[in-house]
Design an enzyme around this catalytic site. Structure first.
Site, mmCIF file in Angstrom:
data_model
loop_
_atom_site.group_PDB
_atom_site.id
_atom_site.type_symbol
_atom_site.label_atom_id
_atom_site.label_comp_id
_atom_site.label_asym_id
_atom_site.label_seq_id
_atom_site.Cartn_x
_atom_site.Cartn_y
_atom_site.Cartn_z
ATOM 1 N N ASP A 136 -3.506 -17.801 0.981
ATOM 2 C CA ASP A 136 -4.738 -18.312 0.348
ATOM 3 C C ASP A 136 -5.268 -19.522 1.119
ATOM 4 O O ASP A 136 -6.476 -19.661 1.340
ATOM 5 C CB ASP A 136 -4.512 -18.651 -1.133
ATOM 6 C CG ASP A 136 -3.241 -19.454 -1.377
ATOM 7 O OD1 ASP A 136 -2.396 -19.548 -0.467
ATOM 8 O OD2 ASP A 136 -3.091 -19.999 -2.492
ATOM 9 N N ASP B 115 -5.044 -7.210 5.857
ATOM 10 C CA ASP B 115 -6.260 -6.453 5.549
ATOM 11 C C ASP B 115 -7.379 -7.413 5.139
ATOM 12 O O ASP B 115 -8.482 -7.415 5.695
ATOM 13 C CB ASP B 115 -5.930 -5.477 4.393
ATOM 14 C CG ASP B 115 -7.065 -4.521 4.091
ATOM 15 O OD1 ASP B 115 -8.071 -4.533 4.831
ATOM 16 O OD2 ASP B 115 -6.948 -3.760 3.109
ATOM 17 N N TYR C 173 0.824 -1.223 0.000
ATOM 18 C CA TYR C 173 0.000 0.000 0.000
ATOM 19 C C TYR C 173 0.855 1.267 0.000
ATOM 20 O O TYR C 173 0.358 2.353 -0.247
ATOM 21 C CB TYR C 173 -0.939 0.032 1.209
ATOM 22 C CG TYR C 173 -2.009 -1.043 1.198
ATOM 23 C CD1 TYR C 173 -2.274 -1.779 0.046
ATOM 24 C CD2 TYR C 173 -2.749 -1.322 2.325
ATOM 25 C CE1 TYR C 173 -3.240 -2.775 0.032
ATOM 26 C CE2 TYR C 173 -3.730 -2.317 2.324
ATOM 27 C CZ TYR C 173 -3.959 -3.038 1.170
ATOM 28 O OH TYR C 173 -4.916 -4.017 1.163
ATOM 29 N N LYS D 211 3.040 -15.433 1.076
ATOM 30 C CA LYS D 211 3.055 -16.264 -0.125
ATOM 31 C C LYS D 211 4.529 -16.492 -0.465
ATOM 32 O O LYS D 211 5.025 -16.040 -1.500
ATOM 33 C CB LYS D 211 2.319 -15.554 -1.273
ATOM 34 C CG LYS D 211 0.818 -15.437 -1.066
ATOM 35 C CD LYS D 211 0.075 -16.729 -1.350
ATOM 36 C CE LYS D 211 0.073 -17.037 -2.833
ATOM 37 N NZ LYS D 211 -0.587 -18.337 -3.114
ATOM 38 N N ASP E 115 -10.673 -8.900 7.592
ATOM 39 C CA ASP E 115 -12.078 -8.720 7.190
ATOM 40 C C ASP E 115 -12.796 -10.062 7.137
ATOM 41 O O ASP E 115 -13.951 -10.176 7.536
ATOM 42 C CB ASP E 115 -12.172 -8.049 5.808
ATOM 43 C CG ASP E 115 -12.352 -6.547 5.931
ATOM 44 O OD1 ASP E 115 -11.947 -5.998 6.964
ATOM 45 O OD2 ASP E 115 -12.909 -5.935 4.996
#
Ligand code: NAD
Length: 371
Positions: free
Chosen positions: A227, A251, A143, A194, A255
């Site tokens: 994932d 993030d 970000y 990852k 959520d």
């Protein structure tokens, strides 16, 4: 003697001031019944600060936040300010505070309270008893990484790009927050990345492993691809204690973990800075994860429990008041077990109440619990 409980309250916009008012009720109760006195200051942030001070977070507010022991934040934003240019938007108020106070570790608990087990979209058997803390690195990564942008190539086609970049010190400091938390909980950290396809993920896994071996061998560390973690959160969420992730994965996964609980109005959060080696203190800001909910602002129906639970986190992490934090959390649990519900968590057979009645009910339970 100087107070070590300097609290800055920034109610913000929309339902922010309405739910913060209910925290003031809890604070008054603590003052009255437990002789705990806070040194409280208030300030403007977001749209209300734009209206009065011409900026979403003034230098004076940042200075107050820096000198406080903790900041309790409501929420910012609303349609009144939606047409302002990006650099003047209310949401920049919270971004400035995070940046100027160096708040790099975002803590988001996802706790399924027994009375609300049916609010989840997953089966009660899967979510009953879920108690997860997601620790998200919140000032680095993709970000903020450079280079970033959208460029036009010689053939006229556009190309967008971002950079996921982490210095090993940034990984180490947030890893320590996760390990420290796990020690006070059930002793397990699941670190997600990852590492199979990303270089920054490889470094993430290596650094977390080194910190673990050198300083936290008593905590269980598990590495998991992000994932896979998303899938496991939906199928077997009870296996998780603390989940540690970078800005992007943290993030998304926080959520997802929040969605397991099924209720936005119930979820608190904390964002912590580094510990100052001389004072032993750290900057910290506590806020509900929901926004300013302009659709219900002013109607007296907002759920104040996420804001009250954010205050409980503040008591625990900034003021070391574990017993009082637990008392507030228990009071919230009792109110729900007693059948009171705001509109957002309403279930058949329960009693629908507004913001004030919910806040008053929490204080009544606090009275009973400490009688
Ligand atoms: P939101 O969280 O404000 O609202 C989403 C939905 O949930 C709405 O229907 C709302 O009524 C409901 N809701 C949220 N909190 C509730 C509560 N405590 N009790 C009952 N119902 C509740 O998200 P949004 O609508 O996407 O955003 C509204 C504004 O809030 C925007 O300006 C956005 O930028 C801002 N926002 C601010 C923050 C923050 O201050 N940190 C976070 C998220 C969004």
């Amino acid at each position: 003697m100087p107070s070590n409980k300097k609290l800055l309250i920034l109610p913000g916009d929309g339902i922010g001031p309405e739910v913060v008012r209910e925290v003031r009720r809890v604070i008054d109760w603590m003052d009255r019944r437990r002789a705990v006195t806070f040194e409280i200051d208030e300030g403007l942030v977001g749209g209300s600060a734009i209206d009065v001070e011409g900026t979403p977070c003034s230098d004076a507010t940042v200075a107050k936040a820096k000198s406080a022991d903790a900041v309790l934040f409501g929420s910012v934003g609303g349609p009144k300010w939606d047409s302002l240019p990006f650099e003047q938007r209310p949401e920049l108020g919270i971004l400035r505070l995070r940046k100027d106070l160096g708040l790099f570790a975002n803590l988001r608990p996802a706790l399924v309270m027994d009375p609300l087990v049916d609010a989840s979209s997953l089966k009660p058997d899967i979510v009953r008893g879920v108690d997860i803390m997601v620790v998200r690195e919140s000032t680095g990564g993709v970000y903020f990484g450079e280079p970033r942008g959208v460029e036009t190539l010689p053939d006229g086609k556009r190309r967008g790009f971002d950079t996921d970049v982490y210095h090993e010190d940034e990984i180490a400091r947030v890893a320590r927050v996760a390990f420290d938390l796990a020690r006070k909980r059930r002793g397990k950290v699941t670190s997600v990345e990852k590492a199979n396809v990303m270089q920054s993920g490889r470094l993430w896994r290596a650094v977390v492993g080194e910190i673990h071996k050198a300083e936290y061998a008593d905590v269980q560390l598990e590495n998991m691809y992000a994932d896979n973690c998303a899938m496991q959160l939906c199928s077997r969420p009870k296996q998780f204690d603390v989940i540690l992730g970078n800005n992007l994965f943290g993030d998304v996964l926080s959520d997802l973990a929040a969605a397991l609980t099924g209720s936005l109005g119930m979820l608190p959060s904390a964002t912590l800075g580094a510990v100052d080696p001389t004072t032993g203190k750290r900057h910290a800001l506590y806020e509900p994860i929901h926004g300013s909910a302009p659709d219900i602002a002013g109607k007296g129906i907002a759920n104040p429990l996420a804001q009250i639970l954010s205050f409980a986190m503040l008591l625990r992490w900034s003021f070391g008041m574990e017993e009082d934090a637990a008392l507030v959390e228990q009071a919230v649990g009792k109110v729900l077990a007693g059948g009171l519900r705001t509109a957002d968590i309403m279930q058949p057979g329960m009693a629908r109440v507004g913001t004030t009645v919910m806040g008053e009910a929490v204080v009544r339970e606090l009275d009973k619990l400490s009688a």
